[in-house]
Design a protein around this motif. Structure first.
Motif, short mmCIF file in Angstrom:
data_model
loop_
_atom_site.label_atom_id
_atom_site.label_comp_id
_atom_site.label_asym_id
_atom_site.label_seq_id
_atom_site.Cartn_x
_atom_site.Cartn_y
_atom_site.Cartn_z
N LEU A 83 0.95 -1.15 0.03
CA LEU A 83 0.16 -0.04 0.02
C LEU A 83 0.85 1.24 0.10
O LEU A 83 0.53 2.24 -0.72
CB LEU A 83 -0.92 -0.11 1.23
CG LEU A 83 -1.94 1.27 1.40
CD1 LEU A 83 -2.81 1.42 0.14
CD2 LEU A 83 -2.63 1.27 2.57
N ASP A 84 2.03 1.30 0.94
CA ASP A 84 2.85 2.22 0.92
C ASP A 84 3.54 2.79 -0.50
O ASP A 84 3.62 3.91 -1.11
CB ASP A 84 3.95 2.23 1.79
CG ASP A 84 3.35 2.19 3.28
OD1 ASP A 84 2.52 2.84 3.42
OD2 ASP A 84 4.01 1.73 4.25
N LYS A 85 3.95 1.59 -1.09
CA LYS A 85 4.54 1.82 -2.72
C LYS A 85 3.46 2.27 -3.50
O LYS A 85 3.72 3.14 -4.14
CB LYS A 85 4.86 0.27 -3.09
CG LYS A 85 5.70 0.43 -4.26
CD LYS A 85 6.21 -1.00 -4.87
CE LYS A 85 6.88 -1.78 -3.47
NZ LYS A 85 7.44 -3.03 -4.25
N GLY A 86 2.14 1.83 -3.50
CA GLY A 86 1.26 2.43 -4.38
C GLY A 86 0.92 3.93 -4.10
O GLY A 86 0.82 4.77 -4.92
N LEU A 87 0.77 4.32 -2.69
CA LEU A 87 0.48 5.70 -2.51
C LEU A 87 1.86 6.37 -2.94
O LEU A 87 1.54 7.67 -3.30
CB LEU A 87 0.41 5.96 -0.91
CG LEU A 87 -1.06 5.21 -0.29
CD1 LEU A 87 -1.10 5.05 1.00
CD2 LEU A 87 -2.06 5.74 -1.03
N ASP A 88 2.88 6.13 -2.76
CA ASP A 88 4.27 6.76 -3.04
C ASP A 88 4.18 7.04 -4.51
O ASP A 88 4.33 8.12 -5.15
CB ASP A 88 5.33 5.79 -2.77
CG ASP A 88 5.76 5.78 -1.31
OD1 ASP A 88 5.31 6.62 -0.58
OD2 ASP A 88 6.68 4.99 -0.94
N ILE A 89 3.63 6.20 -5.37
CA ILE A 89 3.64 6.53 -6.71
C ILE A 89 2.63 7.38 -6.98
O ILE A 89 2.79 8.42 -7.76
CB ILE A 89 3.16 5.31 -7.63
CG1 ILE A 89 4.40 4.20 -7.43
CG2 ILE A 89 2.75 5.32 -8.87
CD1 ILE A 89 3.94 2.66 -7.97
#
Length: 262
Positions: free
Chosen positions: A13-19
């Motif tokens: 989830l963090d990776k998606g939000l970072d993008i």
């Protein structure tokens, strides 16, 4: 990082939000390699995440290998409080505009490929054209749609049209229509015969956010009132309309005025 924050981490989830947060600040999009470089990770880490974001329509491919945000997040936000707050700010001014012009008026926002009426004010007299709240309007055939397109960036305009119906797709934007949008932006409003109702002129002006882009359109479906000698003519109605839209733009772009209203 605290023990609680570490315990409840969700790396995917963090990776998606970072993008999403990264792409939100880039108008021209980024390649997968550029995303990896800016986030300090290997580009291969983002392949599956980007694929899912594209499939869920939060991100789109542009120029082949670049990724950019769609307006889906904006559309989701429109389902929540912002339209209601905007309508509440606008209602007293819309009522005043109706009384001053002797015409009905409506507030329109872009929502998932459509221009949607979120508030409307009846004309004070017997005669007037009103459009039901929740009505979906064409982007290409209405004054409201023209204003929403004209007062947005080229990239946002393309995404708005890509999310629209087949009849309003990007291929419908001709060089002549692009020039029309530039004229609308230069003069600050649209004035056009209605494509739906004979004898009606769509007068529409933008409500701008702090970034100078349209967050809504304020529109008068103008009709000539032959038995109302005191009714303002079309030119005066345009002046009153643009003045009201400017007031709402000032409120939308000024956090102090918004907090006072709240």
């Amino acid at each position: 990082m605290s023990d609680t924050e570490s315990r409840y981490r969700a790396p995917a989830l963090d990776k998606g939000l970072d993008i999403l947060e990264l792409l939100a600040g880039v108008e021209s999009g980024l390649t997968q390699a550029e995303i990896g470089k800016r986030l300090g990770r290997s580009p291969n880490e983002f392949y599956r995440m980007l694929d899912r974001l594209v499939r869920r329509e939060y991100v789109t491919r542009i120029d082949g290998d670049r990724f950019a945000l769609t307006l889906k997040l904006f559309g989701l936000a429109q389902l929540h409080a912002p339209p209601r707050r905007l309508a509440s700010y606008a209602t007293p001014l819309m009522r005043e505009l109706a009384n001053d012009t002797c015409q009905a008026n409506q507030l329109v926002v872009f929502d998932r490929g459509r221009a949607v009426v979120i508030a409307q004010q009846e004309a004070p007299g017997y005669w007037g054209i009103s459009v039901r709240i929740g009505s979906h309007l064409s982007l290409l055939e209405t004054g409201s749609g023209h204003v929403l397109l004209a007062f947005n960036s080229t990239e946002q305009r393309q995404m708005m049209l890509a999310e629209s119906s087949a009849d309003d797709g990007p291929e419908m934007i001709t060089p002549e229509f692009e020039r029309r949008l530039e004229r609308i932006k230069d003069q600050g409003f649209e004035s056009m015969p209605s494509a739906q109702t004979a004898g009606v002129f769509n007068l529409s002006a933008p409500i701008l956010g702090s970034d100078g882009l349209a967050i809504a359109a304020l529109t008068i479906p103008y009709i000539a009132l032959v038995n109302h000698s005191d009714a303002p003519d079309m030119s005066k109605c345009i002046d009153l309309l643009t003045h009201t839209a400017q007031k709402l733009s000032d409120m939308a772009g000024d956090p102090a005025q918004r907090s006072e209203k709240d």
